[in-house]
Design a protein around this motif. Structure first.
Motif, PDB file in Angstrom:
ATOM      1  N   GLU A   1     -76.367 -13.714  -8.897  1.00 18.04           N
ATOM      2  CA  GLU A   1     -77.079 -13.688 -10.175  1.00 18.04           C
ATOM      3  C   GLU A   1     -78.257 -14.899 -10.072  1.00 18.04           C
ATOM      4  O   GLU A   1     -79.336 -14.646 -10.457  1.00 18.04           O
ATOM      5  CB  GLU A   1     -76.470 -13.715 -11.273  1.00 18.04           C
TER       6      GLU A   1
ATOM      7  N   LYS B   1     -70.354 -13.599  -7.753  1.00 19.89           N
ATOM      8  CA  LYS B   1     -71.422 -13.021  -8.728  1.00 19.89           C
ATOM      9  C   LYS B   1     -72.343 -13.910  -9.272  1.00 19.89           C
ATOM     10  O   LYS B   1     -73.490 -13.573  -9.610  1.00 19.89           O
ATOM     11  CB  LYS B   1     -70.615 -12.032  -9.472  1.00 19.89           C
TER      12      LYS B   1
ATOM     13  N   GLY C   1     -80.847 -14.482  -7.588  1.00 17.37           N
ATOM     14  CA  GLY C   1     -81.725 -13.309  -7.994  1.00 17.37           C
ATOM     15  C   GLY C   1     -81.740 -12.056  -7.319  1.00 17.37           C
ATOM     16  O   GLY C   1     -82.585 -11.202  -7.257  1.00 17.37           O
ATOM     17  N   TRP C   2     -80.627 -11.921  -6.398  1.00 23.70           N
ATOM     18  CA  TRP C   2     -80.499 -11.178  -5.783  1.00 23.70           C
ATOM     19  C   TRP C   2     -79.643  -9.973  -6.254  1.00 23.70           C
ATOM     20  O   TRP C   2     -78.415  -9.626  -6.386  1.00 23.70           O
ATOM     21  CB  TRP C   2     -79.477 -11.356  -4.412  1.00 23.70           C
ATOM     22  N   GLN C   3     -80.497  -9.084  -7.184  1.00 24.34           N
ATOM     23  CA  GLN C   3     -79.625  -7.916  -8.166  1.00 24.34           C
ATOM     24  C   GLN C   3     -79.274  -6.698  -7.171  1.00 24.34           C
ATOM     25  O   GLN C   3     -78.029  -6.257  -7.483  1.00 24.34           O
ATOM     26  CB  GLN C   3     -80.847  -7.666  -9.004  1.00 24.34           C
ATOM     27  N   ASP C   4     -79.797  -6.485  -6.104  1.00 29.29           N
ATOM     28  CA  ASP C   4     -79.246  -5.538  -5.358  1.00 29.29           C
ATOM     29  C   ASP C   4     -77.724  -5.743  -4.560  1.00 29.29           C
ATOM     30  O   ASP C   4     -77.130  -5.036  -4.685  1.00 29.29           O
ATOM     31  CB  ASP C   4     -80.070  -5.055  -4.248  1.00 29.29           C
ATOM     32  N   GLN C   5     -77.888  -7.039  -4.108  1.00 26.73           N
ATOM     33  CA  GLN C   5     -76.319  -7.262  -3.559  1.00 26.73           C
ATOM     34  C   GLN C   5     -75.499  -7.603  -4.645  1.00 26.73           C
ATOM     35  O   GLN C   5     -74.409  -7.207  -4.518  1.00 26.73           O
ATOM     36  CB  GLN C   5     -76.672  -8.781  -2.889  1.00 26.73           C
ATOM     37  N   LEU C   6     -75.834  -7.879  -5.976  1.00 30.38           N
ATOM     38  CA  LEU C   6     -74.822  -8.164  -7.101  1.00 30.38           C
ATOM     39  C   LEU C   6     -74.467  -6.819  -7.450  1.00 30.38           C
ATOM     40  O   LEU C   6     -73.220  -6.503  -7.643  1.00 30.38           O
ATOM     41  CB  LEU C   6     -75.779  -8.807  -8.125  1.00 30.38           C
ATOM     42  N   ASP C   7     -75.411  -5.704  -7.478  1.00 31.23           N
ATOM     43  CA  ASP C   7     -75.202  -4.554  -7.988  1.00 31.23           C
ATOM     44  C   ASP C   7     -73.918  -3.854  -7.061  1.00 31.23           C
ATOM     45  O   ASP C   7     -73.112  -2.917  -7.332  1.00 31.23           O
ATOM     46  CB  ASP C   7     -76.280  -3.436  -8.235  1.00 31.23           C
TER      47      ASP C   7
END
Length: 293
Positions: free
Chosen positions: A142, A138, A145-151
């Protein structure tokens, strides 16, 4: 006429101890098996109230919010994966240890050390490792900057990741010990004869070594599946947000107060005996084939 020798004085005390041992080991299993066939008015103790398959039908319909069928599929899938990995890794390790390896003794003791470690500690340690892995993944997502993958990222804990690894810490040492014993008695003259006839290393293994060790390989597979099938402690902290059948069964013991819990225990026991029976039959057939050859 042959005269029968008198039994030693220790025979009957030892026979009584053995009979008590068998009764202690199989008695509870027999009681659960019998009580699972009670009628609709049956309870958790004797005397029985009728004989029927009512509680097996109720089990098939589900026990409250617990999806027994899904838990059964998870346990079967995990058991088969553990069986396959145990067989492959044990055979490869057995072949590797036939040659002189630097630090072979240390490596061997490191592998079998998991047998003497408390199972719950192994499970806790594996669960902690994967939670640390989650934290690292995670943080990396973060930072990238891969917010979609993090979510969308959940956890690395799962049936075929952490749970598989936890079960292999239990099954692999048994498989390795069996393979070491097999190869210690293996006659290398068969391999030398195959090489003299022009066989490649792969052909030698496939057509000479593997048929000779096949009964033992079947035994390793049986150990792998059955040890995984009823494992609780090493699974409890390392499986994530799903449960295997033994974990569901453990949870149901405090909530289900009908013979349905006995029916579930009977089903799981029958599966174990079926696997053992198939393994013994296959091992016997392979042994007879090897003897005929």
């Amino acid at each position: 006429m042959r005269v029968r020798e008198p039994r030693p004085a220790s025979f009957w005390p030892l026979a009584i101890v053995f009979a008590l041992f068998v009764l202690f080991m199989y008695g509870p299993m027999a009681v659960i098996f019998v009580l699972s066939f009670q009628g609709p008015e049956g309870g958790l103790t004797f005397p029985m109230r009728g004989v029927s398959l009512h509680w097996f039908r109720q089990l098939a319909e589900g026990l409250g919010t617990v999806d027994i069928a899904a838990a059964l599929r998870r346990s079967l899938g995990l058991g088969l994966a553990v069986m396959a990995c145990t067989v492959v890794f044990s055979v490869l390790a057995g072949l590797a240890f036939r040659k002189k390896l630097a630090g072979a003794g240390t490596l061997f003791y490191v592998v079998v050390a998991s047998l003497i470690m408390p199972s719950i500690i192994v499970s806790l340690g594996i669960g902690l490792e994967f939670r640390l892995l989650d934290t690292g993944v995670k943080a990396l997502l973060e930072r990238m900057g891969w917010q979609d993958q993090l979510d969308n990222y959940g956890t690395a804990l799962g049936l075929f990741t952490s749970a598989l690894g936890a079960h292999l810490t239990w099954t692999l040492p048994f498989g390795l010990l069996i393979m070491f014993a097999v190869f210690n008695r293996f006659n290398p003259a068969y391999e030398e004869a195959a090489r003299d006839l022009g066989a490649t290393p792969w052909q030698t293994f496939r057509h000479v070594v593997l048929p000779l060790i096949a009964p033992s390989v079947v035994g390793i597979g049986m150990f792998g599946f059955t040890l995984s099938w009823d494992e609780i402690a090493r699974t409890s902290q390392a499986i994530g947000d799903v449960n295997t059948l033994p974990l569901e069964l453990q949870g149901l013991t405090s909530t289900v107060t009908t013979p349905a819990i006995y029916a579930l225990g009977t089903v799981t026991t029958v599966v174990s005996f079926v696997v053992i029976g198939v393994a013994l039959a296959l091992g016997g057939a392979l042994s007879r084939r090897k003897g005929a050859a």
